[in-house]
Design an enzyme around this catalytic site. Structure first.
Site, short mmCIF file in Angstrom:
data_model
loop_
_atom_site.label_atom_id
_atom_site.label_comp_id
_atom_site.label_asym_id
_atom_site.label_seq_id
_atom_site.Cartn_x
_atom_site.Cartn_y
_atom_site.Cartn_z
N CYS A 1 -6.13 -6.37 4.87
CA CYS A 1 -7.33 -6.29 5.73
C CYS A 1 -8.44 -7.18 5.19
O CYS A 1 -9.38 -7.51 5.92
CB CYS A 1 -7.86 -4.87 5.79
SG CYS A 1 -6.58 -3.62 5.91
N ARG B 1 -23.97 14.16 26.23
CA ARG B 1 -24.73 14.79 27.32
C ARG B 1 -24.33 14.20 28.67
O ARG B 1 -24.16 14.91 29.66
CB ARG B 1 -26.23 14.60 27.10
CG ARG B 1 -26.79 15.49 26.02
CD ARG B 1 -28.24 15.18 25.74
NE ARG B 1 -29.10 15.50 26.88
CZ ARG B 1 -30.43 15.33 26.87
NH1 ARG B 1 -31.02 14.83 25.80
NH2 ARG B 1 -31.14 15.66 27.91
N ALA C 1 0.79 -1.23 0.00
CA ALA C 1 0.00 0.00 0.00
C ALA C 1 0.83 1.28 0.00
O ALA C 1 0.70 2.12 -0.90
CB ALA C 1 -0.96 -0.01 1.19
N ASP D 1 3.12 0.66 7.51
CA ASP D 1 3.25 -0.09 8.76
C ASP D 1 4.65 -0.03 9.38
O ASP D 1 4.82 -0.47 10.52
CB ASP D 1 2.88 -1.57 8.54
CG ASP D 1 1.42 -1.75 8.19
OD1 ASP D 1 0.68 -0.75 8.14
OD2 ASP D 1 1.00 -2.91 7.98
N ASN E 1 -2.04 3.97 2.87
CA ASN E 1 -2.42 4.60 1.62
C ASN E 1 -2.24 6.12 1.68
O ASN E 1 -1.78 6.73 0.72
CB ASN E 1 -3.87 4.26 1.27
CG ASN E 1 -3.97 2.96 0.50
OD1 ASN E 1 -3.79 2.93 -0.71
ND2 ASN E 1 -4.22 1.86 1.19
N TRP F 1 -32.29 11.61 19.43
CA TRP F 1 -30.97 11.94 19.98
C TRP F 1 -30.03 10.83 19.54
O TRP F 1 -30.15 9.69 20.00
CB TRP F 1 -30.99 11.99 21.50
CG TRP F 1 -31.67 13.18 22.11
CD1 TRP F 1 -32.96 13.24 22.55
CD2 TRP F 1 -31.11 14.48 22.36
NE1 TRP F 1 -33.23 14.49 23.05
CE2 TRP F 1 -32.11 15.28 22.96
CE3 TRP F 1 -29.84 15.04 22.15
CZ2 TRP F 1 -31.90 16.61 23.34
CZ3 TRP F 1 -29.63 16.36 22.53
CH2 TRP F 1 -30.65 17.13 23.11
#
Lengths: 459, 459
Positions: free
Chosen positions: B47, B448, B13, B289, B311, B440
């Site tokens: 992955c 909250r 990657a 990595d 990436n 909510w």
């Protein structure tokens, strides 16, 4: 007798959240709370009505978060079927009418909460009062529509309007076995999106078997001799209908507040400060669908009728009226919806909002997938991003796609709140694993393309 | 001959993203690009290996984003099965070995990209080399495991380690019909969560029929006379196994870089600046990595092996090496995963991370649902939120729940990046409609409760 009395006008999300929060802050000995509600229900989810009509939610009761009895158990003197008909601001009192008996009386207040909600736009068209023509604003409306549907199973339905309520009701009626036509005035369905994104909704609705007719202004409802609806008539055509649902939006219900001299904005909504106090009135608060809210992206006020804002307003009003301190900084204009399996989301400014705000912008649109391309069920998602041309500040995001698309808009909602640039967004540490996202989340891909557009525009 | 030569060590990657981006910035006449890859594959999704092993992804080829041939078509001189064995920093050259012939040669560079990845932790246990004991770090590893599974259909599998790879492999083996036991050292599975949240994962895995054994240190792999694995042995017990998967994490593969005198951090990863240049070396970049990244919440460096970072690093290295300018500001530690229908997510600091960073915090945990409670399929979601005690600044969020849970962590990832307080989060304008969220959002409910905890702690 309590030290002070708070009167609440309107027993839905904002009003009863305010009452409940104020009660949490102060006990009955300190604060008496009286609430007037003209309808039959309190604290219900109007947003849930399409799913109840469509059959996903089997019972009306499921939509009611808290019944009048439950409110009364918390020492809130809730008076149902009682309509406030006058606010006497200098006299600090509200005149209310018992709708069963017609009897009227005045109730004094130390603190007042105006939570009168919104009313559906209902144009004065010939035939608009025909049987079988329904709004879907209240539970009463929903029940009336269901009564009609039960009498006409499987016929032709016309939905007027292609906003959130319109497309959700189209899905509901489709599920009930109706042949559904959505007639709307815009170029594309979902005028809360730019037309290029609305076109994706249009195409998807076509594929679901929902006919959409754009650019069509309704001129009349044709009615039979029996008083029932027969068709929706536009300037160019006529659409046969056994049932008609009006989903053409709402406007703030501020007749009472306006008559009392409370300040209204350009959209007819009450104007408040950040603590939800009505401007110029230290002991009067307002929240929910009857107020205008500050748009944090454009800096202008807007009217957005949405249960999630109403609940937040109520909670903030209750905290302040109860002696605490809380503020509602404003909104960024986030909204999500779906039509069958198609998810639709937006936040921030559309192109025309940016134009109106005098902001120069660039836009970038990308097609990606909701999960890694190789993961089973990977499905398309289109993300459009607007950025301010000179600064690269994020201005808005629109998303249309399959499962997992809509709530991605929250990434942009938080970024807008923080005033992030699209460049900063390209390296956001978003969750990645193949079942949840491609290795570059679609929002990141859009941000990268928006950065390129900002740079290209700067050259 | 090109004006300059860039050498890339590692063809996955980070390395190939860097090569591709540099090529986009500069053509072959300006920049020659040579890349060494010791394995058989390039640019693949490690992955995705659990989903390939589990059968969700039918073909290995689906995990390969770009083949060696595709890279070569873009004028990248990619040399497969060629291992870099020495970096001569002052001499600006890399010695590489052709693994087929054993022949070695030096290649000079003007610019160097170190993208050597990570290697699985493989403890020196008796029997660790037995047949049927597999890592799942590379496509070669995945293929070897599949070959073993095809020979032992439906037996007993033991997974060592209960992090992301461990739980994902447990799901994969369960899907393949194995009886699965996960043996791990921690108090609860998913040590990247606080133990109270890990307990929820534990309970859910039990319900799926996956046995988890915590607090267990593996002391040996028992092997049969045929050289095949028979059992995993811990201090207290023995777990019969026809196949063993090692999922005990990875460490930076920096043997080469360390030998060349490049700077390594506390976790053994290369240290870079924000442009991904190796510290003190203007013409050497590193990413993926094999590097350590800045944690924006704690201010410390960490090692996080994740394809999405790799990436991004590659893209930024390529932009910089190609003559542009881009930076990687750091991470907030977001990670998402799933075991069957259970979604798991985290971002920011856990309690022990906050302790280690010397931050005093409060925490709040709420149970909510992924959609409005009345919407069909509404399912539980637990959100835990940490906030700095004195300031109320968000420190971290962990989520465990059903569909729609994991990607909600992105809300917190953006809020962490922006340095928001939990108070500011309570009024975030997040997407609401009954199919997507309670009125909510669970993240708002957690905020909250965290605000209340901050206030209570301040009294």
């Amino acid at each position: 007798m309590a030290a002070e009395r708070m009167v609440v006008i309107g027993g839905d999300a904002a009003g009863m959240s305010a009452a409940s929060q104020a009660r949490r802050e102060r006990g009955p000995a300190e604060l008496e709370i009286v609430a007037f509600e003209r309808g039959h229900f309190t604290s219900y989810s109007a947003c849930g009505i399409p799913y109840w009509v469509g059959g996903d939610v089997p019972e009306r009761a499921a939509l009611i978060a808290r019944t009048p009895e439950e409110h009364r158990e918390r020492a809130i003197d809730l008076r149902m079927r009682t309509e406030a008909v006058e606010i006497d601001v200098p006299g600090q009192r509200v005149r209310a009418r018992d709708l069963a008996t017609g009897a009227e009386s005045w109730t004094g207040f130390d603190k007042l909460v105006v939570a009168t909600g919104a009313r559906p736009v209902r144009p004065a068209l010939p035939g608009i009062g025909a049987r079988g023509v329904h709004g879907v604003q209240t539970l009463d409306d929903g029940q009336a529509l269901l009564d009609t549907l039960d009498g006409t199973e499987g016929g032709r339905a016309v939905v007027v309007g292609a906003g959130y309520i319109g497309v959700e009701m189209a899905e509901a009626l489709l599920k009930r076995g109706y042949e559904v036509t959505v007639v709307h005035r815009g170029e594309q369905p979902m005028a809360t999106l730019d037309p290029d994104m609305g076109r994706l909704v249009h195409t998807a609705m076509d594929a679901m078997g929902i006919t959409t007719v754009g650019g069509a202004a309704v001129t009349a409802i044709r009615t039979g001799a029996d008083g029932r609806v027969r068709a929706v008539v536009t300037e160019d055509a006529e659409y046969p209908a056994d049932v008609v649902v009006l989903g053409i939006g709402v406007e703030p219900e501020t007749t009472l507040a306006g008559a009392a001299g409370l300040p209204l904005g350009a959209y007819g909504g009450l104007l408040t400060d950040l603590s939800m106090r009505v401007r110029g009135h230290g002991n009067i608060w307002a929240g929910g669908d009857c107020v205008e809210v500050l748009d944090l992206v454009s800096g202008a006020h807007r009217h957005i009728a949405l249960g999630t804002h109403a609940n937040k307003h109520g909670q903030i009003i209750g905290a302040n009226a109860g002696g605490g301190y809380a503020t509602f900084p404003g909104v960024v204009g986030t909204a999500v919806s779906k039509v069958c399996a198609l998810e639709i989301a937006r936040t921030g400014l559309r192109e025309k909002d940016a134009d109106r705000a005098g902001l120069r912008y660039v836009s970038a649109t990308v097609e990606s997938t909701n999960s890694a391309g190789y993961y089973p069920g990977a499905a398309p998602m289109t993300v459009k991003m607007l950025a301010e041309r000179r600064t690269g500040r994020l201005l808005g995001v629109q998303i249309v796609g399959r499962e997992g698309s809509a709530k991605r808009v929250d990434i942009a909602a938080v970024a807008l709140t923080a005033g992030m640039t699209v460049e900063r967004m390209t390296t956001l540490d978003l969750g990645y694993a193949p079942p949840f996202s491609p290795v570059w989340d679609p929002v990141l891909v859009a941000a990268r393309k928006a950065v390129a557009a900002v740079r290209a525009a700067g050259m």
